[in-house]
Design a protein around this motif. Structure first.
Motif, mmCIF file in Angstrom:
data_model
loop_
_atom_site.group_PDB
_atom_site.id
_atom_site.type_symbol
_atom_site.label_atom_id
_atom_site.label_comp_id
_atom_site.label_asym_id
_atom_site.label_seq_id
_atom_site.Cartn_x
_atom_site.Cartn_y
_atom_site.Cartn_z
ATOM 1 N N MET A 179 31.230 -2.167 24.862
ATOM 2 C CA MET A 179 30.664 -0.810 24.989
ATOM 3 C C MET A 179 29.701 -0.725 26.171
ATOM 4 S SD MET A 179 30.055 0.070 20.959
ATOM 5 C CE MET A 179 29.324 1.698 21.114
ATOM 6 N N GLY A 215 36.165 2.594 20.543
ATOM 7 C CA GLY A 215 36.861 3.180 21.690
ATOM 8 C C GLY A 215 38.086 3.991 21.287
ATOM 9 N N LEU A 272 29.614 3.261 27.062
ATOM 10 C CA LEU A 272 29.867 4.206 25.963
ATOM 11 C C LEU A 272 28.567 4.390 25.173
ATOM 12 C CD1 LEU A 272 31.984 5.870 24.373
ATOM 13 C CD2 LEU A 272 32.452 3.810 23.021
ATOM 14 N N GLU A 274 31.759 -0.470 29.207
ATOM 15 C CA GLU A 274 32.376 0.872 29.302
ATOM 16 C C GLU A 274 31.321 1.973 29.449
ATOM 17 O OE1 GLU A 274 34.522 1.132 25.635
ATOM 18 O OE2 GLU A 274 35.737 -0.637 26.100
#
Ligand code: FES
Length: 570
Positions: free
Chosen positions: A240, A342, A245, A243
């Motif tokens: 994460m 995700g 996120l 990414e």
């Protein structure tokens, strides 16, 4: 890696500052290649021996660490204020916002790129999520899991039986010796309350918001798969970070709407309302108390779980867990909401099976068609009040009765068993000054025990109204979170014994049969009680806490300040 790691603002520095940041990490025996250039993951731990529900969290953190190391990150575990529901006085809710400040500042002030929140007992989930939202780093939640189902004399028991046992002992239907045996079988493993109380509601909430891996809510604490989930969460948080996120990417308005719908289907705690409102306030998603009724009203109760039903969290996990509930709600949910792994919420539930239809029922044949949550309005609660119809008595859904008013919790304790109290099965018990400012901290005392003289007549429920809360394990026809609360001098403040009160659940109304003129006359004569504290945190809380219909956060904590630290320390 697309984005420079936040932790490099510490460990990647040259000169004196860099030396200080790195050298003091090395004093723990950590070579610098361990933390240099790797995602640093904070593990926000609410372990405490004073929070028995979270007492296994050091072990759980080790599983998370294994996952973080496996994925190429570096774990740093840190403690925050831990709120144990059973031991903290006067009420853990008084400290939810304080703990959230600890979490927010600890995350922002330290070199971390992502965070794992270890949550369990009731307030440890909202306080950690609220604090993390105000920073908004990539964040994943790992819940500690429910206890194994309690056992007593060959039957299953749980926290909801605490209220039943207490009333049975009071009315002489249970001896002290029997209670001791039941007490020993009540909490027979690590973990939090095993019914759909507030802790399980919060664990379901974070799973439905998308902040956890699938199955987070229901795996028992003692089940080895809880540690597997923790390790997988450790792996995932490193991804994460890569990414980028963040919480704000997951916590959209749609995600909040999903959480509200799932809460209706599981018969979640009334505390869900206050905590979700506070979380929405931190991440900046507009959410109104009216949204809870609007989104819950058409959703029947699917989960047959105590206190609204029969089974326990352990049974829910074996039946398919929260993803099986999500699958049943497919047509109601925003299916494209992204979650921590995700994938969309739909991708997470589409291949899940239900293994026990006694525990997870279907939309076409639900366990209970009654809605699990309703918001009431009227001249007693102009800004709203909350009731859990699935835990209430249908014969009281529409009820008129004369009020028996207790001015505060001490008054209630003093008089509830007075043989001269003019109470009968039609009475409406009213408890004032247990709200956010008035208690202070909005204690879970709203499901007042009934007077002995009603229990002796075999009466198990009457309408009860307060500006306080109720344990998620509680039940009864209990109206809670009356706003504005009594200490503010509104209509609720001036109710008197003998006033006629009308509750109409279908019409979503709660009113007292008094004219505007009479209410105003009483309000003109009303005098506030002095606050219970004029110093320290309690004073800060009393002066800044918002009303229940807004989430009872401190007004100045709403929103966030991001993850940037404006000034260096050295
Ligand atoms: Fe901790 Fe119930 S006391 S969850």
């Amino acid at each position: 890696m697309a984005k420079k790691l936040r932790s490099q603002q510490w460990f990647g520095k040259k000169g004196k500052d860099g030396i200080i940041y790195r050298a003091w990490m090395k004093n723990q025996g950590i070579p610098d290649y361990e933390f240099q250039g790797k995602p640093i993951i904070g593990i926000c731990n609410t372990w405490s021996e004073l929070t028995p529900c979270n007492a296994h969290f050091r072990e759980l953190a080790e599983s998370v660490k294994r996952g973080i190391l496996e994925a190429g990150g570096f774990p740093v575990e840190f403690p925050v204020m831990s709120l144990g529901e059973t031991l903290i006085k006067p009420t853990a809710m008084l400290y939810r916002n304080l703990a959230s400040m600890d979490v927010e500042e600890s995350i922002r002030a330290n070199p971390m790129d992502g965070v794992v929140l270890l949550c369990g007992c009731d307030k440890t989930t909202p306080s950690l999520v609220m604090g993390a939202c105000s920073v908004n780093l990539p964040t994943i939640v790992v819940s500690g899991g429910p206890m194994l189902t309690g056992k007593y004399n060959g039957r299953n028991i749980g926290t909801s039986d605490v209220w039943r046992f207490s009333d049975d002992v009071k009315s002489g239907q249970m001896s002290q010796e029997e209670l001791n045996i039941a007490e020993s079988g009540l909490c027979r493993s690590q973990g939090h309350c095993a019914v759909m109380g507030t802790a399980s509601t919060m664990a379901t909430m974070v799973e439905s918001l998308g902040l956890t891996l699938p199955q987070n809510a229901a795996i028992p604490a003692a089940d080895s798969r809880r540690k597997v989930l923790a390790q997988l969460s450790g792996i995932r948080i490193v991804e994460m970070v890569k990414e980028d996120l963040k919480l704000s990417d997951i916590l959209t308005k749609k995600a909040f709407e999903n959480a509200i719908k799932v809460n209706a289907a599981i018969g979640g705690s009334t505390n869900f309302v206050i905590h979700l409102l506070a979380i929405a306030g931190r991440i900046g998603v507009p959410l109104d108390i009216k949204d809870f009724d609007r989104l819950s009203a058409s959703i029947p109760l699917l989960a047959n779980l105590q206190p609204s039903g029969e089974f326990f969290m352990e049974d829910l996990y074996y039946a398919g867990g929260i993803p099986a509930i999500h699958k049943e709600l497919d047509s109601y949910l925003h299916q494209d909401c992204i979650t921590a792994n995700g994938k969309t919420i739909r991708e997470n539930y589409q291949n899940v099976n239900c293994y026990n239809r006694d525990v997870i029922t279907t939309l076409s044949s639900p366990f209970n068609n009654t809605t699990a949550l309703a918001i009431l309005y009227g001249n007693i609660c102009e800004n709203g009040a909350v009731i859990k119809p699935t835990a209430a008595s249908p014969h009281l859904f529409k009820h008129s009765g004369k009020a028996i008013v207790f001015e505060n919790i001490e008054d209630y304790k003093l008089r509830i068993d007075d043989p001269d109290l003019p109470v009968d099965e039609n009475s409406v018990l009213v408890l004032k000054n247990v709200g956010p400012k008035g208690y202070p901290g909005m204690a879970e005392v709203g499901n007042m025990s009934l007077p002995l003289k009603l229990l002796e007549k075999g009466i198990k429920d009457v309408v009860r109204i307060s500006d306080g809360r109720m344990s998620g394990t509680g039940f009864g026809t209990v109206v809670l979170h009356v706003s504005p609360e009594a200490t503010l001098g509104g209509n609720f403040s001036v109710l008197e014994t003998g006033d006629l009160i009308h509750l109409d659940l279908e019409a979503r109304s709660l009113n007292v049969d008094l004219s505007i003129e009479e209410l105003q006359r009483r309000k003109n004569n009303w005098k506030p009680s002095p606050p219970l504290s004029d110093r320290g945190y309690t004073s800060l809380y009393i002066n800044n806490v918002e009303q229940a219909h807004l989430g009872a956060d401190l007004a100045f904590l709403k929103g966030g300040s991001g993850s940037e630290v404006k000034r260096d320390s050295h």
